[in-house]
Design a protein around this motif. Structure first.
Motif, PDB file in Angstrom:
ATOM      1  N   ILE A 159      76.153  64.175  58.385  1.00 45.73           N
ATOM      2  CA  ILE A 159      75.436  65.421  58.563  1.00 45.73           C
ATOM      3  C   ILE A 159      73.965  65.115  58.306  1.00 45.73           C
ATOM      4  CG2 ILE A 159      75.142  67.789  57.764  1.00 45.73           C
ATOM      5  CD1 ILE A 159      77.841  67.339  59.056  1.00 45.73           C
ATOM      6  N   ASP A 160      73.105  65.353  59.281  1.00 41.51           N
ATOM      7  CA  ASP A 160      71.686  65.023  59.161  1.00 41.51           C
ATOM      8  C   ASP A 160      70.886  66.282  58.873  1.00 41.51           C
ATOM      9  OD1 ASP A 160      72.036  62.251  59.714  1.00 41.51           O
ATOM     10  OD2 ASP A 160      72.280  62.764  61.835  1.00 41.51           O
ATOM     11  N   VAL A 161      70.135  66.239  57.775  1.00 40.25           N
ATOM     12  CA  VAL A 161      69.379  67.392  57.295  1.00 40.25           C
ATOM     13  C   VAL A 161      67.892  67.124  57.494  1.00 40.25           C
ATOM     14  CG1 VAL A 161      68.867  68.847  55.303  1.00 40.25           C
ATOM     15  CG2 VAL A 161      71.170  67.876  55.591  1.00 40.25           C
ATOM     16  N   ALA A 162      67.229  68.036  58.218  1.00 38.12           N
ATOM     17  CA  ALA A 162      65.784  67.917  58.429  1.00 38.12           C
ATOM     18  C   ALA A 162      65.053  68.698  57.345  1.00 38.12           C
ATOM     19  CB  ALA A 162      65.403  68.451  59.806  1.00 38.12           C
ATOM     20  N   VAL A 163      64.002  68.088  56.802  1.00 39.83           N
ATOM     21  CA  VAL A 163      63.200  68.702  55.743  1.00 39.83           C
ATOM     22  C   VAL A 163      61.784  68.904  56.265  1.00 39.83           C
ATOM     23  CG1 VAL A 163      62.346  68.464  53.374  1.00 39.83           C
ATOM     24  CG2 VAL A 163      64.621  67.578  53.989  1.00 39.83           C
ATOM     25  N   ALA A 164      61.239  70.096  56.005  1.00 41.34           N
ATOM     26  CA  ALA A 164      59.857  70.412  56.374  1.00 41.34           C
ATOM     27  C   ALA A 164      59.602  70.148  57.850  1.00 41.34           C
ATOM     28  CB  ALA A 164      58.870  69.636  55.502  1.00 41.34           C
ATOM     29  N   GLY A 165      60.520  70.669  58.682  1.00 38.27           N
ATOM     30  CA  GLY A 165      60.320  70.552  60.123  1.00 38.27           C
ATOM     31  C   GLY A 165      60.435  69.148  60.657  1.00 38.27           C
ATOM     32  N   GLY A 166      61.107  68.267  59.943  1.00 38.41           N
ATOM     33  CA  GLY A 166      61.302  66.907  60.411  1.00 38.41           C
ATOM     34  C   GLY A 166      60.421  65.887  59.722  1.00 38.41           C
ATOM     35  N   LEU A 167      59.547  66.338  58.818  1.00 41.40           N
ATOM     36  CA  LEU A 167      58.723  65.382  58.074  1.00 41.40           C
ATOM     37  C   LEU A 167      59.560  64.569  57.099  1.00 41.40           C
ATOM     38  CD1 LEU A 167      55.574  67.578  57.316  1.00 41.40           C
ATOM     39  CD2 LEU A 167      55.876  65.865  59.122  1.00 41.40           C
ATOM     40  N   GLY A 168      60.688  65.113  56.715  1.00 41.95           N
ATOM     41  CA  GLY A 168      61.617  64.395  55.845  1.00 41.95           C
ATOM     42  C   GLY A 168      63.016  64.468  56.416  1.00 41.95           C
ATOM     43  N   ARG A 169      63.906  63.631  55.884  1.00 44.75           N
ATOM     44  CA  ARG A 169      65.268  63.562  56.410  1.00 44.75           C
ATOM     45  C   ARG A 169      66.216  63.130  55.304  1.00 44.75           C
ATOM     46  NH1 ARG A 169      68.356  59.365  58.420  1.00 44.75           N
ATOM     47  NH2 ARG A 169      69.939  59.927  60.006  1.00 44.75           N
ATOM     48  N   ILE A 170      67.410  63.760  55.298  1.00 39.47           N
ATOM     49  CA  ILE A 170      68.477  63.370  54.389  1.00 39.47           C
ATOM     50  C   ILE A 170      69.749  63.214  55.205  1.00 39.47           C
ATOM     51  CG2 ILE A 170      69.831  63.981  52.343  1.00 39.47           C
ATOM     52  CD1 ILE A 170      67.566  65.833  51.493  1.00 39.47           C
ATOM     53  N   SER A 171      70.460  62.130  54.999  1.00 42.00           N
ATOM     54  CA  SER A 171      71.732  61.902  55.666  1.00 42.00           C
ATOM     55  C   SER A 171      72.854  62.132  54.656  1.00 42.00           C
ATOM     56  CB  SER A 171      71.808  60.476  56.213  1.00 42.00           C
ATOM     57  OG  SER A 171      73.047  60.256  56.859  1.00 42.00           O
ATOM     58  N   LEU A 172      73.802  63.014  54.999  1.00 39.96           N
ATOM     59  CA  LEU A 172      74.927  63.325  54.120  1.00 39.96           C
ATOM     60  C   LEU A 172      76.216  62.790  54.739  1.00 39.96           C
ATOM     61  CD1 LEU A 172      74.066  67.056  53.280  1.00 39.96           C
ATOM     62  CD2 LEU A 172      73.512  65.019  51.945  1.00 39.96           C
ATOM     63  N   MET A 183      79.908  65.153  49.324  1.00 34.75           N
ATOM     64  CA  MET A 183      78.966  64.681  50.340  1.00 34.75           C
ATOM     65  C   MET A 183      77.946  63.768  49.660  1.00 34.75           C
ATOM     66  SD  MET A 183      78.364  67.513  53.297  1.00 34.75           S
ATOM     67  CE  MET A 183      77.691  68.869  52.345  1.00 34.75           C
ATOM     68  N   GLU A 184      77.909  62.547  50.122  1.00 32.40           N
ATOM     69  CA  GLU A 184      77.034  61.534  49.534  1.00 32.40           C
ATOM     70  C   GLU A 184      75.694  61.497  50.268  1.00 32.40           C
ATOM     71  OE1 GLU A 184      76.901  56.672  49.061  1.00 32.40           O
ATOM     72  OE2 GLU A 184      78.833  57.708  49.224  1.00 32.40           O
ATOM     73  N   ALA A 185      74.613  61.685  49.513  1.00 32.97           N
ATOM     74  CA  ALA A 185      73.271  61.658  50.089  1.00 32.97           C
ATOM     75  C   ALA A 185      72.791  60.210  50.241  1.00 32.97           C
ATOM     76  CB  ALA A 185      72.302  62.436  49.210  1.00 32.97           C
ATOM     77  N   SER A 186      72.205  59.898  51.399  1.00 31.62           N
ATOM     78  CA  SER A 186      71.675  58.554  51.640  1.00 31.62           C
ATOM     79  C   SER A 186      70.554  58.645  52.662  1.00 31.62           C
ATOM     80  CB  SER A 186      72.784  57.610  52.123  1.00 31.62           C
ATOM     81  OG  SER A 186      73.307  58.068  53.364  1.00 31.62           O
ATOM     82  N   ASP A 187      69.864  57.563  52.869  1.00 36.74           N
ATOM     83  CA  ASP A 187      68.793  57.476  53.881  1.00 36.74           C
ATOM     84  C   ASP A 187      67.822  58.647  53.757  1.00 36.74           C
ATOM     85  OD1 ASP A 187      69.941  55.177  54.906  1.00 36.74           O
ATOM     86  OD2 ASP A 187      71.170  56.285  56.342  1.00 36.74           O
ATOM     87  N   ILE A 188      67.306  58.838  52.544  1.00 35.54           N
ATOM     88  CA  ILE A 188      66.336  59.914  52.315  1.00 35.54           C
ATOM     89  C   ILE A 188      64.937  59.380  52.614  1.00 35.54           C
ATOM     90  CG2 ILE A 188      65.391  61.511  50.611  1.00 35.54           C
ATOM     91  CD1 ILE A 188      68.050  61.405  49.168  1.00 35.54           C
ATOM     92  N   THR A 189      64.235  60.053  53.514  1.00 36.95           N
ATOM     93  CA  THR A 189      62.889  59.622  53.870  1.00 36.95           C
ATOM     94  C   THR A 189      61.932  60.809  53.878  1.00 36.95           C
ATOM     95  OG1 THR A 189      63.309  59.930  56.240  1.00 36.95           O
ATOM     96  CG2 THR A 189      63.779  57.749  55.328  1.00 36.95           C
ATOM     97  N   ALA A 190      60.676  60.511  53.641  1.00 35.31           N
ATOM     98  CA  ALA A 190      59.606  61.498  53.772  1.00 35.31           C
ATOM     99  C   ALA A 190      58.426  60.785  54.394  1.00 35.31           C
ATOM    100  CB  ALA A 190      59.224  62.086  52.411  1.00 35.31           C
ATOM    101  N   PHE A 191      57.950  61.306  55.534  1.00 32.10           N
ATOM    102  CA  PHE A 191      56.874  60.669  56.284  1.00 32.10           C
ATOM    103  C   PHE A 191      57.223  59.216  56.618  1.00 32.10           C
ATOM    104  CE2 PHE A 191      54.890  63.869  53.566  1.00 32.10           C
ATOM    105  CZ  PHE A 191      54.286  64.682  54.522  1.00 32.10           C
TER     106      PHE A 191
END
Length: 263
Positions: A159-172, A183-191
């Motif tokens: 499950i891919d979660v977009a943060v701040a309109g796509g500036l960040g991302r979390i993969s669950l 649900m395990e959180a991974s591949d967390i990115t910002a900018f």
């Protein structure tokens, strides 16, 4: 010799007796049919009322084909189907799982009566959580206002979660661990920069903690990512059924005890 016409009295009596018999049969059928409708309405409303005290949302209850009045002889109801197109489960703080779709069936039910206790022989359920409803649920979390989109990737199982309109991302990544769905959180990115997962995992756990409490001692058998969201399949064996607190779904912790007996 005088010829007398044969008496019609015996024939009339036979006709009268036949009409009385038919009338009694019709009356008996009417009583049985009316009793069956009454029993189904009473039990269905009782189950729905008890369920709606546990979840926020409307549920639809339907009973199996076996006549419910046979419960007076057998002591059990063959099956009850419980469905909903949108229930909400409250979690710790303000977190809530919203818009869950439920399709479930319980079998061989001994309904709670005066003492509020009963049992089921077995059960199965499918819970579906759509992407849009998942987004609304994630937005109830701390800093949830920053979450702007949810998409599912069946091929990757994430499950891919977009943060701040796509500036960040979390993969669950949903999985079954210790007989519960997490649900395990991974591949967390910002900018485009990778970030630690610890903080995000704690926040996600606030929401998925709701998936750790299953009614009727059911356990998850599978969790799948579909093109529309998340789907969890659960099954259960023999389990207690009560309206006095403890086990859902026929469970009330506040207010009067619910009696689902037919008579």
């Amino acid at each position: 010799m005088t010829n007398r016409a044969p008496s019609r009295t015996p024939r009339r009596r036979r006709h009268t007796a036949l009409f009385v018999t038919i009338g009694l049969v019709v009356a008996l059928v009417a009583v049985v049919v009316g009793g069956e409708f009454y029993a189904r309405d009473r039990v269905g409303n009782c189950v729905a009322t008890a369920l709606e005290q546990q979840v926020d949302g409307d549920v639809d209850v339907s009973l199996g084909a076996t006549p419910l009045l046979l419960t007076a002889i057998t002591g059990t109801v063959s099956s009850i189907s419980i469905n909903s197109d949108g229930i909400n489960l409250a979690g710790p703080g303000e977190a809530a799982m919203r818009g869950l779709q439920l399709r479930s069936t319980i079998h061989d039910i001994r309904l709670p009566e005066g003492d509020g206790t009963g049992s089921v022989g077995s059960s199965e359920a499918t819970v579906t959580w759509g992407n849009d409803d998942m987004l609304a649920s994630l937005q109830t979390l701390p800093f949830g206002m920053l979450i702007t989109g949810v998409t599912s990737d069946p091929a990757a199982g994430t499950i891919d979660v977009a943060v701040a309109g796509g500036l960040g991302r979390i993969s669950l990544t949903p999985r079954i661990s210790g007989n519960v769905v997490t649900m395990e959180a991974s591949d967390i990115t910002a900018f485009g920069i990778g970030l630690p997962t610890g903080g995000a995992q704690q926040i996600i756990d606030l929401l998925t903690r709701n998936l750790a409490d299953y009614p009727l001692e059911m356990a998850p058998q599978s969790v799948d990512v579909t093109g529309k969201g998340l789907q969890v399949r659960l099954t259960g064996g023999q389990a207690p059924l009560t309206t006095t607190g403890g086990q859902a779904p026929l469970n009330t912790t506040d207010g009067p005890q619910i009696d689902c007996s037919i008579f």
